[in-house]
Design an enzyme around this catalytic site. Structure first.
Site, PDB file in Angstrom:
ATOM      1  N   SER A 141       5.634 -17.976  -1.347  1.00  0.00           N
ATOM      2  CA  SER A 141       4.415 -17.198  -1.167  1.00  0.00           C
ATOM      3  C   SER A 141       3.994 -16.475  -2.422  1.00  0.00           C
ATOM      4  O   SER A 141       4.719 -16.438  -3.417  1.00  0.00           O
ATOM      5  CB  SER A 141       4.586 -16.212  -0.018  1.00  0.00           C
ATOM      6  OG  SER A 141       5.158 -15.024  -0.486  1.00  0.00           O
ATOM      7  N   GLY A 142       2.804 -15.881  -2.343  1.00  0.00           N
ATOM      8  CA  GLY A 142       2.240 -15.132  -3.466  1.00  0.00           C
ATOM      9  C   GLY A 142       2.618 -13.666  -3.415  1.00  0.00           C
ATOM     10  O   GLY A 142       2.218 -12.892  -4.280  1.00  0.00           O
ATOM     11  N   ASP A 143       3.363 -13.263  -2.384  1.00  0.00           N
ATOM     12  CA  ASP A 143       3.798 -11.863  -2.311  1.00  0.00           C
ATOM     13  C   ASP A 143       5.210 -11.867  -1.719  1.00  0.00           C
ATOM     14  O   ASP A 143       5.877 -12.899  -1.729  1.00  0.00           O
ATOM     15  CB  ASP A 143       2.774 -11.041  -1.510  1.00  0.00           C
ATOM     16  CG  ASP A 143       2.710  -9.588  -1.974  1.00  0.00           C
ATOM     17  OD1 ASP A 143       3.791  -8.990  -2.173  1.00  0.00           O
ATOM     18  OD2 ASP A 143       1.606  -9.036  -2.141  1.00  0.00           O
ATOM     19  N   ASP A 144       5.667 -10.724  -1.206  1.00  0.00           N
ATOM     20  CA  ASP A 144       7.052 -10.649  -0.721  1.00  0.00           C
ATOM     21  C   ASP A 144       7.306 -11.676   0.392  1.00  0.00           C
ATOM     22  O   ASP A 144       6.477 -11.842   1.284  1.00  0.00           O
ATOM     23  CB  ASP A 144       7.326  -9.244  -0.184  1.00  0.00           C
ATOM     24  CG  ASP A 144       7.056  -8.170  -1.235  1.00  0.00           C
ATOM     25  OD1 ASP A 144       7.390  -8.393  -2.420  1.00  0.00           O
ATOM     26  OD2 ASP A 144       6.488  -7.114  -0.877  1.00  0.00           O
TER      27      ASP A 144
END
Ligand SMILES: *[C@@H]1O[C@H](CO)[C@@H](O)[C@H](O)[C@H]1NC(C)=O
Ligand SMILES: *[C@@H]1O[C@H](CO)[C@@H](O)[C@H](O)[C@H]1NC(C)=O
Ligand SMILES: *[C@@H]1O[C@H](CO)[C@@H](O)[C@H](O)[C@H]1NC(C)=O
Ligand SMILES: *[C@@H]1O[C@H](CO)[C@@H](O)[C@H](O)[C@H]1NC(C)=O
Ligand SMILES: *[C@@H]1O[C@H](CO)[C@@H](O)[C@H](O)[C@H]1NC(C)=O
Ligand SMILES: *[C@@H]1O[C@H](CO)[C@@H](O)[C@H](O)[C@H]1NC(C)=O
Ligand SMILES: *[C@@H]1O[C@H](CO)[C@@H](O)[C@H](O)[C@H]1NC(C)=O
Ligand SMILES: *[C@@H]1O[C@H](CO)[C@@H](O)[C@H](O)[C@H]1NC(C)=O
Ligand SMILES: *[C@@H]1O[C@H](CO)[C@@H](O)[C@H](O)[C@H]1NC(C)=O
Ligand SMILES: *[C@@H]1O[C@H](CO)[C@@H](O)[C@H](O)[C@H]1NC(C)=O
Length: 474
Positions: free
Chosen positions: A255-258
């Protein structure tokens, strides 16, 4: 025996032979293409329907918003009679946001794709969460999640690896261009609910967070594949938020975040609502997220986060493993955190704690509301190709304490940074850690094995049953 029953015996035999023939034929087709599938769930349902019974068209173009709503409304009538399941057959099913009901299973066939519409008018606006005070992207309201449920009990979203596609690209573009006045939708949000299962499906390209259970308890999540481009904004994988008794197992997240972000509300709003996330177990997680954490605790943690147990965690090309994010004004706590057996490769930081995260909902936060960060335990960690071993930054006059790190072997990248353990305003101990930690985390004289709880959480004793359902399509 009269003639009639003789006749029925003969036709019975013919049907039996024909039946065997069809059974054979069915066996030759792969079972996943029809026939009977077995799946495990909190409960099996007495009543079952196909999305196509409600006029749905799986061409990827026709809107099926009405079909989903009609199907779920109809099946909600079976809630008190053993519940109902809605089977999504092979095809591409375009739809607007829809709401779930209690005692309900949404089952996605492996070749089913539920596609989220890009028509904004099919996304109702809903109020901000009380523990956030405003939307996370923008002040004011937020778009309803794609699949939403509130005040429910006994809900299952599963399949033999069917797909939900949020078609997030247009939302990411509008968000980056500052063209949205409301907060982007999440993919699945379940609020004020109990007995929830989300399992064995693939989720791709959410407009923002993927799976967001909030103010809920008794949540089983397993076998999710979650995929978003590594540069997509705020596409957190799974965000347990003010939830109790949650079990997350066997998930693969890019993913692009956590990959997982554990939360409990934001500054004065989260403090006021005061519902912690507690009794959470995460196991066998694999994460890839070059700009974010494998497991983040915060930054919204104002209702408190306690009793989190994570084990058998793998991360590749990820910014950090477990990261605590907080700030003055958050209040709340992050305590009794236990992590063991992490295998990490190509990490910027192995351990990261940030006490100056900032990011306040509005200027009304109380700067004197200091978070308590205490009893944080990490052990049995193997990491390779690491740039910094640790960056551990507490808050002046509010030190993060009771940090225990044992049995950690970190191999550095070809050009490692000189200051490997950068520690400020923290206190704790290390044992058998290479490279050697900072002076604020001195090597213990006796060998220390940092604790990990031996007891089981109630959610670990929730047993799934095997359900068998016929898929009447080939
Ligand atoms: C769901 O996943 C579990 C483990 O992740 C697996 O044991 C089970 O067979 C899967 N079930 C289906 C129906 O795919
Ligand atoms: C489900 O509800 C419908 C509509 O009320 C009813 O006709 C049907 O008998 C119910 N099915 C079961 C298995 O109870
Ligand atoms: C789902 O329920 C919420 C709250 O009850 C409501 O605001 C929203 O409009 C509903 N969404 C749809 C698609 O009906
Ligand atoms: C859902 O539950 C919450 C918390 O118990 C309550 O405040 C709210 O009124 C309920 N909403 C509905 C639609 O029943
Ligand atoms: C489910 O599908 C995804 C995407 O195609 C795939 O990567 C994953 O391995 C599949 N999971 C299982 C258990 O088959
Ligand atoms: C957002 O709000 C501004 C100012 O109120 C308005 O000019 C603009 O049209 C709105 N944009 C959208 C997409 O609603
Ligand atoms: C949790 O869910 C299980 C299975 O659905 C149920 O048996 C149990 O009573 C639930 N526990 C609580 C505390 O709600
Ligand atoms: C090691 O990490 C660097 C980034 O720090 C990366 O460019 C490189 O490809 C990694 N090497 C291996 C062998 O994974
Ligand atoms: C931790 O390391 C010590 C010293 O090498 C070793 O004796 C012990 O078995 C290790 N403990 C665990 C739980 O891995
Ligand atoms: C050490 O950490 C502090 C606080 O996070 C940061 O400001 C500083 O730049 C770091 N120093 C180095 C040399 O990385």
């Amino acid at each position: 025996m009269d003639g009639k029953s003789k006749m029925s015996n003969v036709s019975g035999a013919i049907f039996f032979i024909l039946g065997l023939f069809f059974l054979r034929a069915a066996e030759c087709r792969t079972p996943a293409n029809g026939g009977t599938v077995k799946y495990s769930a909190l409960s099996c349902r007495k009543h079952s329907a196909l999305l196509t019974d409600f006029g749905a068209v799986g061409d990827g173009k026709t809107s099926n918003t009405k079909a989903f709503k009609a199907a779920i409304h109809h099946l909600s009538q079976n809630a008190s009679e053993g519940g109902a399941q809605l089977i999504v057959p092979p095809g591409k099913w375009l739809t607007g946001s829809f709401n779930l009901t209690s005692h309900f299973t949404l089952f996605l066939h492996k070749d089913a794709v539920i596609l989220a519409t890009q028509d904004e008018s099919e996304w109702p606006l809903v109020p901000a969460l009380p523990s956030y005070g405003r939307g996370r992207d923008a002040p004011g309201g937020r778009f309803s999640s794609f699949i939403f449920g509130t005040n429910l009990t006994d809900v299952v979203i599963t399949g033999n690896n069917g797909t939900i596609d949020g078609q997030g690209a247009s939302w990411w573009k509008k968000f980056k261009a500052g063209q949205l006045n409301e907060t982007r939708p999440y993919m699945i949000e379940i609020m004020y609910s109990n007995q929830i299962q989300i399992s064995n499906i693939t989720l791709v390209n959410s407009p923002s967070w993927f799976v967001h259970p909030t103010y809920s308890s008794n949540i089983t999540i397993h076998g999710l594949t979650i995929l978003a481009p590594i540069d997509s904004p705020n596409t957190d994988g799974i965000n347990p938020d003010s939830c109790s008794q949650t079990r997350i197992e066997d998930c693969f997240i890019v993913s692009g975040d956590d990959c997982i972000a554990v939360k409990s509300g934001w500054d004065q709003y989260g403090i006021k609502v005061g519902i912690p996330t507690e009794h959470l177990v995460i196991r066998r997680l694999t994460c890839i997220s070059p700009d974010s954490a494998t497991i983040a605790l915060g930054s919204e943690m104002s209702g408190g986060i306690r009793d989190v147990r994570a084990e058998d965690i793998t991360a590749l090309s990820t910014q950090s493993s477990v990261r605590i994010k907080t700030a003055q004004g958050r209040g709340g706590y992050v305590k009794d955190i236990f992590v063991r057996r992490m295998t990490l490769k190509t990490m910027k930081y192995v351990f990261w704690m940030t006490g100056s995260y900032g990011s306040h909902p509005d200027p009304g936060f109380d700067p004197k509301a200091l978070p308590l960060i205490q009893n944080i335990n990490y052990k049995q960690v193997e990491a390779e190709n690491v740039t910094y071993s640790a960056r551990l930054e507490g808050i002046p006059n509010d030190h993060f304490k009771g940090i225990c790190i044992s049995n950690v072997t970190i191999t550095l990248t070809e050009k490692p940074k000189k200051l490997q353990w950068n520690c400020t305003d923290i206190a704790g101990v290390t044992s058998n850690v290479t490279p050697k930690a900072c002076d604020l985390l001195p090597e213990s004289k006796e060998v220390v094995d940092c604790p990990f709880p031996e007891d089981r959480l109630a959610i670990e004793d929730v047993k799934l049953v095997t359900c068998s359902t016929s898929l009447p399509f080939f």
